[in-house]
Write an enzyme that holds these catalytic residues in place. Structure first.
Site, PDB file in Angstrom:
ATOM      1  N   LYS A  49     -28.101 -23.381  34.373  1.00  0.00           N
ATOM      2  CA  LYS A  49     -28.858 -24.438  35.040  1.00  0.00           C
ATOM      3  C   LYS A  49     -29.769 -23.842  36.121  1.00  0.00           C
ATOM      4  CE  LYS A  49     -25.212 -27.842  34.074  1.00  0.00           C
ATOM      5  NZ  LYS A  49     -24.258 -28.836  34.658  1.00  0.00           N
ATOM      6  N   TYR A  69     -28.427 -35.479  28.056  1.00  0.00           N
ATOM      7  CA  TYR A  69     -27.330 -36.113  28.792  1.00  0.00           C
ATOM      8  C   TYR A  69     -27.240 -37.615  28.499  1.00  0.00           C
ATOM      9  CZ  TYR A  69     -26.314 -31.947  31.660  1.00  0.00           C
ATOM     10  OH  TYR A  69     -25.927 -30.695  32.099  1.00  0.00           O
ATOM     11  N   ARG A  86     -17.464 -21.210  36.451  1.00  0.00           N
ATOM     12  CA  ARG A  86     -17.569 -22.174  37.553  1.00  0.00           C
ATOM     13  C   ARG A  86     -16.558 -21.856  38.660  1.00  0.00           C
ATOM     14  NH1 ARG A  86     -18.187 -27.378  33.528  1.00  0.00           N
ATOM     15  NH2 ARG A  86     -20.464 -27.447  33.381  1.00  0.00           N
ATOM     16  N   ASN A 138     -23.118 -27.034  39.375  1.00  0.00           N
ATOM     17  CA  ASN A 138     -22.083 -26.240  38.701  1.00  0.00           C
ATOM     18  C   ASN A 138     -22.637 -25.205  37.721  1.00  0.00           C
ATOM     19  OD1 ASN A 138     -22.741 -27.934  36.611  1.00  0.00           O
ATOM     20  ND2 ASN A 138     -20.706 -28.855  36.388  1.00  0.00           N
ATOM     21  N   GLU A 159     -27.054 -30.597  20.253  1.00  0.00           N
ATOM     22  CA  GLU A 159     -27.768 -29.954  21.368  1.00  0.00           C
ATOM     23  C   GLU A 159     -28.613 -28.777  20.883  1.00  0.00           C
ATOM     24  OE1 GLU A 159     -24.306 -31.219  24.582  1.00  0.00           O
ATOM     25  OE2 GLU A 159     -24.522 -29.115  24.055  1.00  0.00           O
TER      26      GLU A 159
END
Ligand code: DAT
Ligand code: MG
Length: 170
Positions: free
Chosen positions: A31, A71, A124, A134, A148
């Site tokens: 991310k 999402y 994490r 996270n 995905e």
């Protein structure tokens, strides 16, 4: 290929994905916070060291439309708008990793959704503190992995090759 030459490993499995095999695939994304914090190398290293095979990777600042679809199952949750804007706030490293139980093992390597519940030794657990920062995404089932992967990658962006380490891992 001339007659008599040994046949190369068939490429046919690159289209139709088996569900229980050494070729199971999972979608992993570092991310924007993981990128900004300089954790890309450390995270990729863990998947490489484990023995999973990288079959796709792109560095992309994802449009909000893609993230809303990614999402979609969380769209009613109060944190959804913040989640989408956080994910769109900078580039992400989107990847496809392949191997036996890649989806389930990938989730174990990530740790729990909330870093506070994640054990040391997990990504994490080792690298982050807050649920809203996270640092990494991982598919939670083979079905969602397939969805995905097709959302983030075109078929010709995924590579089919035999790792030279294959026979030493399996
Ligand atoms: P995971 O990423 O472990 O699959 P998820 O799919 O339930 O978790 O949620 C997707 C992301 O949404 C998660 O990585 C971080 C964010 N998130 C989940 N629960 C949250 C919460 N209670 N508050 C803020 N962000 C949350
Ligand atoms: Mg999830």
């Amino acid at each position: 290929m001339g007659s008599g030459a040994s046949a190369p490993r068939p490429q046919a499995t690159c289209g139709q994905r088996p569900t229980m095999s050494n070729e199971e695939r999972t979608f992993i994304a570092i991310k924007p916070d993981g990128v900004q914090r300089g954790l890309v190398g450390d995270i990729i290293k863990r998947f490489e060291q484990k023995g999973f095979k990288l079959v796709g990777m792109k560095f992309i600042q994802a449009p909000e439309s893609l993230l809303r679809e990614h999402y979609a199952d969380l769209k009613e949750r109060p944190f959804f708008p913040g989640l989408v804007s956080y994910m769109a706030s900078g580039p992400v490293v989107a990847m496809v990793w392949e191997g036996l139980n890649a989806v389930k093992t990938g989730r174990v390597m990530l740790g729990e959704t909330n870093p506070a519940d994640s054990k040391p030794g997990t990504i994490r657990g080792d690298f982050c503190i807050q649920v809203g920062r996270n640092i990494i995404h991982g598919s939670d089932s083979v079905d969602s992995a397939n969805t995905e992967i097709s959302l983030w990658f075109k078929p010709d962006e995924l590579c089919c090759y035999t790792s030279c380490a294959n026979e030493w891992i399996y």
